[in-house]
Design a protein around this motif. Structure first.
Motif, mmCIF file in Angstrom:
data_model
loop_
_atom_site.group_PDB
_atom_site.id
_atom_site.type_symbol
_atom_site.label_atom_id
_atom_site.label_comp_id
_atom_site.label_asym_id
_atom_site.label_seq_id
_atom_site.Cartn_x
_atom_site.Cartn_y
_atom_site.Cartn_z
ATOM 1 N N MET A 210 -11.754 8.509 6.327
ATOM 2 C CA MET A 210 -12.610 8.107 5.213
ATOM 3 C C MET A 210 -11.977 8.444 3.864
ATOM 4 S SD MET A 210 -15.062 6.515 6.605
ATOM 5 C CE MET A 210 -16.207 6.336 5.236
ATOM 6 N N ARG A 211 -11.228 9.548 3.800
ATOM 7 C CA ARG A 211 -10.535 9.867 2.552
ATOM 8 C C ARG A 211 -9.460 8.824 2.270
ATOM 9 N NH1 ARG A 211 -11.024 15.254 4.393
ATOM 10 N NH2 ARG A 211 -8.861 15.390 5.041
ATOM 11 N N GLY A 212 -8.766 8.393 3.325
ATOM 12 C CA GLY A 212 -7.780 7.334 3.148
ATOM 13 C C GLY A 212 -8.430 6.041 2.688
ATOM 14 N N LEU A 213 -9.579 5.715 3.271
ATOM 15 C CA LEU A 213 -10.312 4.509 2.888
ATOM 16 C C LEU A 213 -10.716 4.569 1.418
ATOM 17 C CD1 LEU A 213 -11.749 1.878 3.782
ATOM 18 C CD2 LEU A 213 -13.714 3.281 4.398
ATOM 19 N N GLN A 214 -11.257 5.696 1.016
ATOM 20 C CA GLN A 214 -11.691 5.846 -0.376
ATOM 21 C C GLN A 214 -10.514 5.728 -1.344
ATOM 22 O OE1 GLN A 214 -13.612 9.602 -1.233
ATOM 23 N NE2 GLN A 214 -14.859 8.686 -2.850
ATOM 24 N N ALA A 215 -9.366 6.259 -0.944
ATOM 25 C CA ALA A 215 -8.188 6.200 -1.817
ATOM 26 C C ALA A 215 -7.599 4.795 -1.894
ATOM 27 C CB ALA A 215 -7.136 7.180 -1.309
ATOM 28 N N LEU A 216 -7.649 4.046 -0.796
ATOM 29 C CA LEU A 216 -6.997 2.742 -0.750
ATOM 30 C C LEU A 216 -7.845 1.607 -1.311
ATOM 31 C CD1 LEU A 216 -5.229 3.073 2.687
ATOM 32 C CD2 LEU A 216 -4.078 2.403 0.556
ATOM 33 N N VAL A 217 -9.170 1.696 -1.157
ATOM 34 C CA VAL A 217 -10.034 0.578 -1.581
ATOM 35 C C VAL A 217 -9.751 0.114 -3.011
ATOM 36 C CG1 VAL A 217 -12.421 -0.019 -2.183
ATOM 37 C CG2 VAL A 217 -11.911 0.899 0.069
ATOM 38 N N PRO A 218 -9.613 1.005 -3.996
ATOM 39 C CA PRO A 218 -9.368 0.524 -5.363
ATOM 40 C C PRO A 218 -7.967 -0.057 -5.574
ATOM 41 C CG PRO A 218 -10.164 2.805 -5.344
ATOM 42 C CD PRO A 218 -9.737 2.467 -3.957
ATOM 43 N N GLN A 219 -7.062 0.161 -4.617
ATOM 44 C CA GLN A 219 -5.671 -0.216 -4.836
ATOM 45 C C GLN A 219 -5.240 -1.484 -4.103
ATOM 46 O OE1 GLN A 219 -2.717 2.911 -4.948
ATOM 47 N NE2 GLN A 219 -4.279 4.479 -4.658
ATOM 48 N N VAL A 220 -6.123 -2.040 -3.262
ATOM 49 C CA VAL A 220 -5.732 -3.189 -2.443
ATOM 50 C C VAL A 220 -6.681 -4.361 -2.696
ATOM 51 C CG1 VAL A 220 -4.768 -1.682 -0.666
ATOM 52 C CG2 VAL A 220 -7.132 -2.484 -0.440
ATOM 53 N N ARG A 221 -6.318 -5.516 -2.160
ATOM 54 C CA ARG A 221 -7.176 -6.700 -2.315
ATOM 55 C C ARG A 221 -8.504 -6.508 -1.600
ATOM 56 N NH1 ARG A 221 -3.951 -11.897 -2.034
ATOM 57 N NH2 ARG A 221 -3.898 -11.487 -4.276
ATOM 58 N N ASN A 222 -8.440 -6.019 -0.353
ATOM 59 C CA ASN A 222 -9.659 -5.707 0.393
ATOM 60 C C ASN A 222 -9.281 -5.034 1.699
ATOM 61 O OD1 ASN A 222 -12.471 -5.631 0.975
ATOM 62 N ND2 ASN A 222 -12.718 -7.569 -0.139
ATOM 63 N N ILE A 223 -10.302 -4.509 2.394
ATOM 64 C CA ILE A 223 -10.096 -3.805 3.663
ATOM 65 C C ILE A 223 -11.126 -4.300 4.670
ATOM 66 C CG2 ILE A 223 -10.183 -1.551 4.826
ATOM 67 C CD1 ILE A 223 -9.099 -0.288 2.285
ATOM 68 N N ARG A 224 -10.686 -4.476 5.893
ATOM 69 C CA ARG A 224 -11.545 -4.921 6.983
ATOM 70 C C ARG A 224 -11.590 -3.839 8.065
ATOM 71 N NH1 ARG A 224 -12.847 -7.748 3.475
ATOM 72 N NH2 ARG A 224 -12.413 -9.985 3.212
ATOM 73 N N SER A 225 -12.633 -3.907 8.898
ATOM 74 C CA SER A 225 -12.707 -3.030 10.066
ATOM 75 C C SER A 225 -13.326 -3.802 11.210
ATOM 76 C CB SER A 225 -13.535 -1.776 9.764
ATOM 77 O OG SER A 225 -13.515 -0.906 10.880
ATOM 78 N N GLY A 226 -12.475 -4.343 12.067
ATOM 79 C CA GLY A 226 -12.940 -5.199 13.152
ATOM 80 C C GLY A 226 -13.367 -4.446 14.392
ATOM 81 N N GLY A 227 -12.774 -3.268 14.629
ATOM 82 C CA GLY A 227 -13.204 -2.474 15.770
ATOM 83 C C GLY A 227 -12.308 -2.516 16.990
ATOM 84 N N SER A 228 -11.093 -3.066 16.835
ATOM 85 C CA SER A 228 -10.112 -3.035 17.927
ATOM 86 C C SER A 228 -8.742 -2.774 17.317
ATOM 87 C CB SER A 228 -10.090 -4.359 18.697
ATOM 88 O OG SER A 228 -8.968 -4.429 19.565
ATOM 89 N N ALA A 229 -8.233 -1.568 17.518
ATOM 90 C CA ALA A 229 -6.930 -1.208 16.936
ATOM 91 C C ALA A 229 -5.834 -2.146 17.425
ATOM 92 C CB ALA A 229 -6.589 0.239 17.278
#
Length: 284
Positions: free
Chosen positions: A189-208
């Motif tokens: 979650m810390r990685g998610l919070q740090a990356l969200v402002p720096q990228v176009r967008n983030i997805r989470s589909g649920g299968s690595a």
């Protein structure tokens, strides 16, 4: 797609054909069970589920593999006790195997249980610790991603190639939400919070495994997640590297079967990507 012709067998043996056949047969059976599973239980946490379909698919894959290669070792998710320590022990117990099949029969069990159509069968074969064959099959879309070491990666008969994004701000990333609530989830979650402002967008589909396949196919610029296992990553890692991308741990060290905190990308963004994750990981 005539995968057996387009992706030749390794060393004169039809390792790839067996992996393709096993993934395809298990995937088609899994699809018939969608919305029709009869048992559901928890493993490591409330987010870590297993059904009789996971267990049945793994048994099917194991039997198909061992029919052709009875002396090969086999590491499947459903044959391992829950939790990171048990996963590490299981991998250590087969680390010296000459040939090791690494299998996740249903990567995305939570999605499967809820009828959310994003899950996959992941099968890898490692030779002396190095992954040489990787297959990820999405039965819902009937997409079979296949890679052989040194021979490229394919989907639907076409060579896969990672995306061309050069910067994080132009990138579409994906991640997951780990089942480990104590370490992996908070740090992810810390990685998610740090990356969200720096990228176009983030997805989470649920299968690595499917996320990794999508990086290989150029549909995602990158993927990261903490607390994964060898069966989540092995096939997808080969797909990414054979498509021109890069896979490391979240600190930028080379990928191997023991990596649990993984980052995969098109390679162009990898240094910047891992740098953000490293900083987020250290900002405790």
């Amino acid at each position: 797609m005539s995968d057996q012709n387009e992706v030749p067998a390794v060393g004169g043996k039809s390792f790839t054909a067996v992996a393709i056949n096993s993934a395809s047969k298990a995937g088609e059976w899994i699809k018939t069970k969608l919305g029709n599973h009869t048992s559901l239980s928890l493993k490591y946490s409330a987010q870590d589920l297993v059904t009789e379909v996971d267990k049945g698919a793994e048994t099917m894959i194991r039997n198909l593999v061992q029919t052709h290669f009875p002396h090969h070792s086999f590491l499947g998710e459903e044959g391992v006790e829950p939790g990171p320590e048990a996963s590490d022990r299981a991998l250590q117990s087969v680390r010296d195997a000459e040939y090791l099949w690494v299998v996740d029969p249903v990567d995305g069990t939570t999605n499967f249980v809820h009828g959310f159509p994003f899950f996959s069968v992941s099968i890898a074969l490692a030779h002396k610790g190095e992954v040489i064959v990787g297959v990820v099959y999405d039965p819902i879309r009937d997409e079979l991603f296949v890679a052989e070491k040194g021979k490229g990666a394919y989907v639907r008969g076409r060579r896969t190639q990672v995306s061309e994004e050069q910067t994080l701000r132009d990138s579409l990333l994906a991640t997951g939400f780990p089942a480990d609530p104590n370490y992996a989830l908070p740090i992810n979650m810390r990685g998610l919070q740090a990356l969200v402002p720096q990228v176009r967008n983030i997805r989470s589909g649920g299968s690595a495994a499917l996320h990794m396949a999508y990086v290989a196919a150029g549909r995602l610029s990158g993927f990261w997640e903490y607390g994964l296992n060898s069966w989540d990553l092995a096939a997808g890692a080969l797909l990414v590297t054979e498509s021109g991308g890069q896979v490391t741990d979240t600190k930028g060290n080379p990928y191997h079967l023991g990596v649990r905190h993984a980052a995969a990308s098109n390679g162009h963004i990898h240094e910047a990507f891992v740098k953000v994750l490293e900083k987020a990981e250290s900002d405790v």
